[in-house]
Design an enzyme around this catalytic site. Sequence first.
Site, short mmCIF file in Angstrom:
data_model
loop_
_atom_site.label_atom_id
_atom_site.label_comp_id
_atom_site.label_asym_id
_atom_site.label_seq_id
_atom_site.Cartn_x
_atom_site.Cartn_y
_atom_site.Cartn_z
N ASN A 282 -11.71 51.28 59.82
CA ASN A 282 -10.62 50.71 60.51
C ASN A 282 -10.71 49.40 60.77
OD1 ASN A 282 -10.28 53.42 60.98
ND2 ASN A 282 -10.89 53.60 63.21
N GLY A 283 -9.63 48.78 60.87
CA GLY A 283 -9.75 47.33 61.03
C GLY A 283 -9.16 46.40 59.80
N GLU B 61 12.58 48.07 78.52
CA GLU B 61 11.97 49.19 78.25
C GLU B 61 12.89 50.50 77.62
OE1 GLU B 61 9.04 49.79 77.80
OE2 GLU B 61 8.82 51.96 78.01
N CYS C 1 -5.81 53.77 62.36
CA CYS C 1 -6.64 54.55 61.49
C CYS C 1 -7.55 55.47 62.57
CB CYS C 1 -7.22 53.47 60.69
SG CYS C 1 -6.32 52.70 59.69
N LYS D 13 -0.22 54.76 67.46
CA LYS D 13 -0.39 54.81 69.10
C LYS D 13 -1.26 53.79 69.56
CE LYS D 13 -0.05 56.38 73.12
NZ LYS D 13 1.20 56.28 73.78
N ARG E 9 -2.71 59.09 67.06
CA ARG E 9 -2.81 57.77 66.88
C ARG E 9 -1.80 57.29 65.66
NH1 ARG E 9 -8.26 55.82 68.38
NH2 ARG E 9 -8.25 54.20 66.81
N TRP F 231 -3.79 54.09 58.41
CA TRP F 231 -2.48 53.76 58.82
C TRP F 231 -2.28 52.37 57.91
CZ3 TRP F 231 -0.43 49.30 61.27
CH2 TRP F 231 0.72 49.28 61.84
N LYS G 204 12.43 51.97 73.92
CA LYS G 204 12.17 53.37 74.02
C LYS G 204 13.08 54.01 72.70
CE LYS G 204 9.10 53.82 75.22
NZ LYS G 204 8.06 53.22 76.07
N HIS H 218 26.86 34.53 78.17
CA HIS H 218 26.29 33.40 77.39
C HIS H 218 25.85 33.89 75.92
CE1 HIS H 218 26.08 31.21 81.07
NE2 HIS H 218 25.76 32.40 81.57
N GLU I 172 12.35 52.73 69.15
CA GLU I 172 11.38 52.86 68.57
C GLU I 172 11.31 54.53 68.18
OE1 GLU I 172 7.40 52.59 70.68
OE2 GLU I 172 8.38 53.01 72.49
C1 F6R Z 1 5.76 51.46 73.21
C2 F6R Z 1 4.35 51.44 73.16
C3 F6R Z 1 3.76 50.05 72.68
C4 F6R Z 1 2.74 50.00 73.56
C5 F6R Z 1 1.62 48.62 73.04
C6 F6R Z 1 0.47 48.35 73.96
O1 F6R Z 1 6.48 52.85 73.47
O2 F6R Z 1 3.81 52.38 73.46
O3 F6R Z 1 4.64 49.07 72.76
O4 F6R Z 1 2.91 49.86 74.76
O5 F6R Z 1 1.28 48.69 71.70
O6 F6R Z 1 -0.24 49.50 73.76
P1 F6R Z 1 -1.54 49.21 74.96
O7 F6R Z 1 -0.58 49.93 76.27
O8 F6R Z 1 -2.22 50.65 74.59
O9 F6R Z 1 -2.35 48.36 74.99
#
Ligand code: F6R
Length: 609
Positions: free
Chosen positions: A98-99, A482, A2, A604, A27, A74, A486, A505, A489
């Site tokens: 927000n929150g 990672e 949000c 984000k 975001r 959001w 990627k 295993h 997501e």
């Molecule tokens: C994945 C991604 C998330 C963030 C996670 C932590 O691509 O972006 O997994 O890495 O939400 O976010 P930060 O780094 O902002 O604490």
Amino acid sequence: MCGIVAAVADRNIVSVLLEGLRRLEYRGYDSAGLALVTPNGLQRLRAVGRVAELEAQVSASGAAGSAGIAHTRWATHGVPCERNAHPHVSGGLAVVHNGIIENHEALRARLKQEGYEFTSDTDTEVVAHLVAAELKKTPDLFAATRAAITQLQGAYALAVLRETDPDRVIVAREGSPLLLGLSDQGNYAASDASALLQVTRRIVYLENGDCAELTRDSYRITRVDGTPVVRDETESHLSADAVELGPYRHYMQKEIFEQPVALANTLEMLGTARSIQPGLFGANTEEVLKDVRQVLIVACGTSFHAGLVARYWLEAIAGIPCSVEVASEYRYRDSVPDSNTLVVTLSQSGETADTLAALQHAKALGMTKTLCICNVPESSLVRENALRFITRAGPEIGVASTKAFTTQLASLYLLTLIFAKLRGRLAPEVEAAELQALRHLPVAVSKVLELEPQIRAWSERFAMKQDALFLGRGRHYPIALEGALKLKEISYIHAEAYPAGELKHGPLALVDKDMPVIAVAPNDALLEKLKSNLQEVRARGGELYVFADADSEMTDSEGVHVLLLPEHYGQLSALLHVIPLQLLAYHVALVRGTDVDKPRNLAKSVTVE
Ligand code: F6R
């Protein structure tokens, strides 16, 4: 997640609110809305989907006003729909939030008994009714808002507007970021400074428990009980252009290709020195690190993966024990604290609720040696650590983190070298060579980026798959994790990552001709073992996609596709090997036609638990 924008000025502020919301779009959100004080009373407009839909409503209605609040939502409580979009109203006042209000059910039950009607499923609507209820006891909106928030449990950033107060906006913060923007033409508030750069760079960051009253030519900040407080005014140095897409199709693509520059900027302070200065992490670094016996890294998601890579470096190069924990687990676990632990929090945004809470938890356990590595200098996290290192990746807009990850890795490598030096494990010639290797990283990454055409060709074959398996060993196992994150997501393909030695295993049972297996295969001490693991995959008909180093003597064969990275880069190779995995995820998502920069259900900056 949000976003909030609020404004009270000497002119129509509708365009400021809309532009602010647009700046917060990155975001992640699913609906947007605003409320204005107009000569005819409060006007509220809300739309599901993009800010552009709200903008269309605004121009169709001709809405205008000099005081207003706006929001991108959001969904947490209640599905994304217009009824649940903010602002929420009660008796001529409007609220954006927000929150998460954790005691909203109890408050809702009480307010219903008092005769308030609810029209949404949100936790926020209780705040609107609570303020309305308090306004029956006091005519002052600031006092009523403060009285209402003493009844809230949870995290919030709030903005409140009332139709009979055309020159006033009230805001409050507890656990969710909120800041004020000051100017001679009016005063503003937002959850993120980037929303206000269009009108001002003069920023005042609110602290938890702060409330503020804004008018067009004044502001005052108090604690919840009304005690006045003074917070410093700072000038934001964020670049307004950095959030432009430029020639790229998506922010994720732009950010992948910005990595050489992001790394160069992050490492700029090394200059041409042959030795590393501990002061890079703050003037008192040596003092803080002096008695450190172990390192604890806490983070979420991609930042967590950066921590996992760093553990290999810290233990192998600096000889210091290191553990890495997911922040949301650590904060609720009964752990054994040691005050000589350096607690390292990693975060792109510096606003991730779980990471912030994990840090508070560690401090409450007596661990005060703290360091954050963060990409947003003005974030909450940066303000709460003894030591800090700012990655200079520039604003990261795409939800999938890319350049923040590689700059975190570079920073963690610097931390490793500093520890190694302080512990007498870094001979001067090795130190000079390590710094040279770091300085060469932007060039090395640029060369890997040139592999994009081959990776694009591979992505066509992945696009039809339902699942994918990523394998790596040693410090490249977190790179496999990672790569899988990627891919899942942004392309919504189910992907898992395993240390290659774990294959037999369990996960080998999944391997057949329909399961692509992606292997991160740098030329390191584990390469021969990894090659044996890959044979196990081939023997079961699995199709292999291998990212190897130029000198690893791996070539294409039936069912085995090999892409050679131009350089073999020793300890730092994790930084190079993640690049093709980012590109692979990006191109697979393009072929599948997903919303690359705003993948479904994700935000984000995860400012709620
Ligand atoms: C994945 C991604 C998330 C963030 C996670 C932590 O691509 O972006 O997994 O890495 O939400 O976010 P930060 O780094 O902002 O604490």
